[in-house]
Structures are given as C-alpha cells and as structure tokens.
Design a protein around this motif. Sequence first.
Motif, PDB file in Angstrom:
ATOM      1  N   ILE A 128      -1.213  24.067   7.476  1.00  0.00           N
ATOM      2  CA  ILE A 128      -1.523  23.724   6.094  1.00  0.00           C
ATOM      3  C   ILE A 128      -0.547  24.441   5.163  1.00  0.00           C
ATOM      4  CG2 ILE A 128      -3.277  23.834   4.280  1.00  0.00           C
ATOM      5  CD1 ILE A 128      -5.395  23.596   6.397  1.00  0.00           C
TER       6      ILE A 128
ATOM      7  N   VAL B  85     -10.294  22.018   2.486  1.00  0.00           N
ATOM      8  CA  VAL B  85      -9.314  21.069   3.005  1.00  0.00           C
ATOM      9  C   VAL B  85      -9.674  20.651   4.426  1.00  0.00           C
ATOM     10  CG1 VAL B  85      -6.909  20.823   3.741  1.00  0.00           C
ATOM     11  CG2 VAL B  85      -7.428  21.857   1.535  1.00  0.00           C
TER      12      VAL B  85
ATOM     13  N   VAL C 137      -0.076  19.424   6.984  1.00  0.00           N
ATOM     14  CA  VAL C 137      -0.864  19.046   5.814  1.00  0.00           C
ATOM     15  C   VAL C 137      -0.310  19.744   4.577  1.00  0.00           C
ATOM     16  CG1 VAL C 137      -3.175  18.964   4.811  1.00  0.00           C
ATOM     17  CG2 VAL C 137      -2.886  18.805   7.301  1.00  0.00           C
TER      18      VAL C 137
ATOM     19  N   THR D 296      -0.816  20.419   0.790  1.00  0.00           N
ATOM     20  CA  THR D 296      -1.945  20.397  -0.135  1.00  0.00           C
ATOM     21  C   THR D 296      -1.490  20.546  -1.583  1.00  0.00           C
ATOM     22  OG1 THR D 296      -2.334  22.791  -0.113  1.00  0.00           O
ATOM     23  CG2 THR D 296      -3.328  21.487   1.673  1.00  0.00           C
TER      24      THR D 296
ATOM     25  N   ILE E 290      -5.224  17.168  -1.002  1.00  0.00           N
ATOM     26  CA  ILE E 290      -4.145  16.898  -0.047  1.00  0.00           C
ATOM     27  C   ILE E 290      -3.146  15.939  -0.676  1.00  0.00           C
ATOM     28  CG2 ILE E 290      -3.571  15.936   2.212  1.00  0.00           C
ATOM     29  CD1 ILE E 290      -6.475  16.666   3.042  1.00  0.00           C
TER      30      ILE E 290
END
Length: 715
Positions: A73, A293, A313, A315, A506
Amino acid sequence: MKEHTDTPPTKRSRKRRAARRPRLHWGRLLLCLVIFAAISVVGLVSGTIVAVSHNLPNIDSMRPQELGQDTVIYDRSGKKIAEIYGAVNRVVVPSRQIPVVMKNATVAIEDKRFYQHHGVDFTGIARAAVDDLKAGHVVQGASTITEQYVKNAYIGDDPTFTRKLREAVLAWELEDRWSKDKILTEYLNTVYYGAGAYGVQAASLTYFHKPVSKVTLAQAALLAALPKFPSEYSPITDPLVIKARRDLVLENMAQQGYITPAQADTAKKTRLRVYSRPVATTKDPAAYFVDYVTRQLVDKYGAREVFEGGLQVYTSIDMHMQQDAINALKGRLPPGKAGALVAIDPANGFIRVMSASTDFKTYKYNLAWDAERQPGSTMKPFALIAAIEQGADPASTYYYSHPLHIYLGPGANPPYWDVFTAEHSSGGRMNLVQATLQSDNTVFGQLCLDLGPAAVVRVARRMGVTTPLTPVPSVVLGSEDVNVLEMADAYATMADEGVHHAPQCIEKVVFPDGRVAKTKTTGNRVISPGVAYVADKILEQNTSYAGGTAASMPNYYAGRSAGKTGTTSNYVDAWFCGFNPRLATAVWMGYPQGSIPMPGVFGATYSLPIWGTFYNSVFGATYIPDFATPAIMPLWTPWNGKYSKMTPPSSSPSPSPSPSASNSGSATPGPKPTATITAKPTTKPTPKPTTAPTPKPTTPPTTAPPTPPTSTPKP
C-alpha cells in the motif's frame, strides 16, 4: 588278446579330463548379471519416463501454483506505507535486487554444480547414492535448484517416484527455456525460509528488518542456511544450530571460490543478530487508514486476492497532512479524551486524512469510521439547506426562540418533545441566519417541524450521510448517530458547490499481471450551486463574526473557513465540521469507551482548536479563494411555516423585533442560548437501542454577542 578289466583312473588321468572341461568364471557371471539388471532398470526407468512424459503437459502451458505474495500500500505520492499479507508473507523482487553474494551462498549450499548441469545433476545423483550406501541411510539429497523450483512452483511435494520423475523431466525442459539467473531468481522468490516468510525478500525483512539488497556476507549465508530445515530450526529459537549451518555455508563458499578463506573466517565470527519479531508492516500514523483501505479492498476483491494477490495499491492519503492531524489531536486534546479527524478533498472525494488519537496497536476500533456518535448541532446546516431549497430566505424567515413543549401525536415515545434554550427563557424573534450563528435549538426545532423531519434526513442522505437516520424532530439537533467520515463527506458537498463525491481511499490498484484498476471520481450534483453558496456564506460568517459559535477560529487559523460546532447534552460528544474550497474536515472528541459526560466541554472548546491548528499547519498563510459565485441564485418565496407564524406563550415574553425587520431582514438577537436539554422523540414503537443513556444535543453558553450580519449572501 588282453582281457579288458575295469581299473580305477589314475590321478593323472583325472587331471587330464578336468583340464579338458570348461571352467566357471564367477566374476564374468556377476558382471553379466549386473549389466542385465542395469539394462532392465534403465529400460524400466526409461519406459516409466516415457510413460510419464507422454502425459506430462508442456511446461509453457503450465501455470505456477498460487504461492501468494504480499500486497503493498502506497500514499498519494507513491511512498510505501504498509504491506499486508495473510498466511503467506511473500514479496517478489527482480534479479537486480538480489545481491550476488546471496545467489552465491545459495548455490554453494544447495547445488554447487548448478552452473554445470542441465536441470538434472547425474553426477550429483551418483555421488549422493554412494554416500547414502556408505552411511546406510539417506545423508545427501540430489535435487538441483531447478528441480526444487519446479517442485515449489508447479507440481508440489507429493513423495512418490512418479512425482520425482515429473520433477526431473520438467526441470530439464525448463533449462531449455530459461537462463540460469532467471531460474535462481524464481527459486529465491518461492523458497520457504521459516517464520512465515516465503522468498528471500520477505525473509530478509523478517529476520534483519532490511531488504535483501542490503544483506552482508554473513547475513546472506544465514539466509541460505534456512531452507534446509525451515520448520525445524529457527535463528530465533535455535541460534547454535543455525550458526553451525551458516558457518557451513561460508566454508562451502570458500571451497568453491566465491569468497576467500579469510572472508569466511571473519564472517564466522559475526553474531547472528536477528530480530525476534517481523518489521512493522504499517506506519503508525496511517494504521487506521490502512485498516480502512484493507476492508475496502476485501469487499471489492475478496480476502485471498488482497492478502496473497500481490496487489500494488495507490491510495489517496497525504502523509504530511496525516501527521499534521495527529499533531493537532495530540497537542490539543485534554488528558483521557480521544479524538478523530477525517479530511476529504471536495473536488474528488479522496480521503486525505483519517486519523485518531488512540494507538492502533492496543485499540483496533477506528474512531474515524467504526464509531457512531451523536453529532449535535452539526446537523443543523442540513435543515438550513432544506429550507433554502424550499424558497425560504434565511435573512427574512423568522421564528421566536422560546421553550418548546410539543405534542407529537399518539404512538410517539415520549409523546411530548421539550426543547429549552437560554435557560428556559425566550431568546426573542430571530431569522435563520441569526439562529444558525447562535445555534438556537428551539428555532431549528420549529424549522424541522415545518419542513418535516424526513426532508432534513433526505438532504443529509444526498450530501453523504449513509448511516440510517430516523426521521424524528430531534434529528435536526443531532440525536441520530453518525460517524466522522460521513460528516466530513457531507460538508465536502457544501465545499464543492453542491456536488457530492463518494469518499474514496484508493486511487488505483495495479495487479501482478500489469492490469490497472483506476477509481472513478465522477460527482453527482445533489444541491444547486445557489443553495450551496448561501449556506456556505452563512457558515463562513459563523467562523469570522463575533456572533458565531465558531467566532474564535481566527485565534487558530486566519484563512478562509466555514463550519459549524456541535455539542450533545451531558457534554458526551463535541464536534466541529468545517471546510474551505480545497478541503473539508470533521473533528470529533469524546471518550472512546462510549457516552461519558465531559462537563464544560463544547464543540468550540477543543474540536474547533484542533480543526484550526490542523488547517494552519496545512495551509498556513496560503491564499484560499472565495467560494465560487453561482450564475443563478435561489428564488425566494413567502415562507408559510406553521411554527414561524406562532408567537410564544404570554408567560414567556420576548423582545420585539427591530423596526426595520420587515424591510431589511434584520432583528435584534436575544440572549445567547446556553446548553439545552432535549428529549429524543421517536415515532417508532420502541426507542433506538443503545448501550448508554441517550445523549441530548446542547448549545454552548457564551455571553450575549453583538448583532451579527443577517442578510442573505449576494453574488
């Protein structure tokens, strides 16, 4: 003639006859038998290999087993903030990130002829067989690194002869297609190193808290030592065993010419120095956001894809803002109290901040999203907007501020709704601008009755409040629970001229195969620009004029701001929800355990300073433009509300409006209301379940303010 007689043969005659018979050569016979057995075995093995190969799919058509790898992330700038994984902790890295010393250490201990054989090491098989025969049991394996990779990635660990043959055939075929470096890299990314770590990168992060690209010679040797017995021995619990195994790796590296004997001796003297726990995979300032998330990802893609799918990912969080929020919360909250702050970009709905003052390690409950608390007077702008939409000019729509004792009809519980303000005395006749700035409960109670509670709920729902709200009169005073995220979202709708964007955390997800899923941020107009502008300017007055409940804002942030305070009865929840055209933010404070009174605490006492301190850190002296002037303003129509035409009872006299009220829309305000006590009526058969006494909205006390501006904003 001599007579023939039988006489025994002499010794010489026996020797002569024996010499004429062929001798039996046992050595030759044994050799023949061995050759025959070998031919039979080779034939059997060859036949088996042919049979197995006949049904064996081409390796190009086979897909590696789903071994799983971590999801990473990132924040909005592309900086990694967390890694999440389930049962498998695996991070795939390219060859260039694996140092040569790590590759050499692995080859030295696992497969010293790796660069000479073609996937199957026949010399190694023979050597292993001899060693095993001498020892009387299996002492040395013969699997090459290529075969081990095939086992790990393609066919599994089924302990059968057929599986072993399939492994050898596929390894041979794989060597025809891949380079040695690619095979070694794939092996290092799949092998198990213990402690839940699959792959050399996860292992290095687990044991050394650093990426594999930075390991030393001694550390590389230690990692190379682990795959032999990853489940039996650990450098944490069995340091002596692992050290001996590490030193063996170093000796092999020296014997095979990868390092010098002196380097091996120096490395042997190095302590293991491994961490007992894996490195933290989430940065503390973003822990609650990462949790949020993760839940959003699981809802969309499923748990296995998220925890083992190797997603990248990206964000929406801004880590600089996040830290500013943490600093504001911790710097302004009193001891023992907790707070939460959520900030949203009004232009697209991206969540820039989601923070709480609690520690995620010990308190997993996300106060910014999981917690639902009564919002108090921060609900009043929804009624104000509903009135403007129906044509009520806030500057010329008047109500008397006086105690309410209203019968709600049969079936209501309680049957009467009591709302008090200014210590049960009349606050006088005031318009909706004044009532908003003074946060007058009785005026907004009457307005809600004229609008109908359902109208207030519909506006709140359109603007972003998703928690179910019961359409009861007290909804306008904040009797229905909400969370911090949705209040920030609703106020962001006002900041973006009436356009609502669903909150998003996201920006995009990149899958291992290169696919990219980008988040759409198309907004929906839920309020006309004119209605939003009028409400925005009234709430801006609330933070900039002496008559507003948020009039202290310039002490903390001198830039453009608009917003509303909120305090519930018994002082159990305190809020400030505010915005400028660039950012909308909701702040809540209270006790994390539940509805516990905080005597003397109002929305303006702590929540407003937290909000102002945060905005001062984010924007400082940066110029913030005014709210955009709409091309079309609302059309005002006469307001025929039932309660707006009522006068207070004779027992509750009130000051007369100023002479110019009917013309200019201004009136002399009554005394500033203090904290009120309002029952929470409901039309449902039973009260709303709760684990604590139902708090009731209040308004903070201040001294009577000077007359605030009361005109409706004009373009």
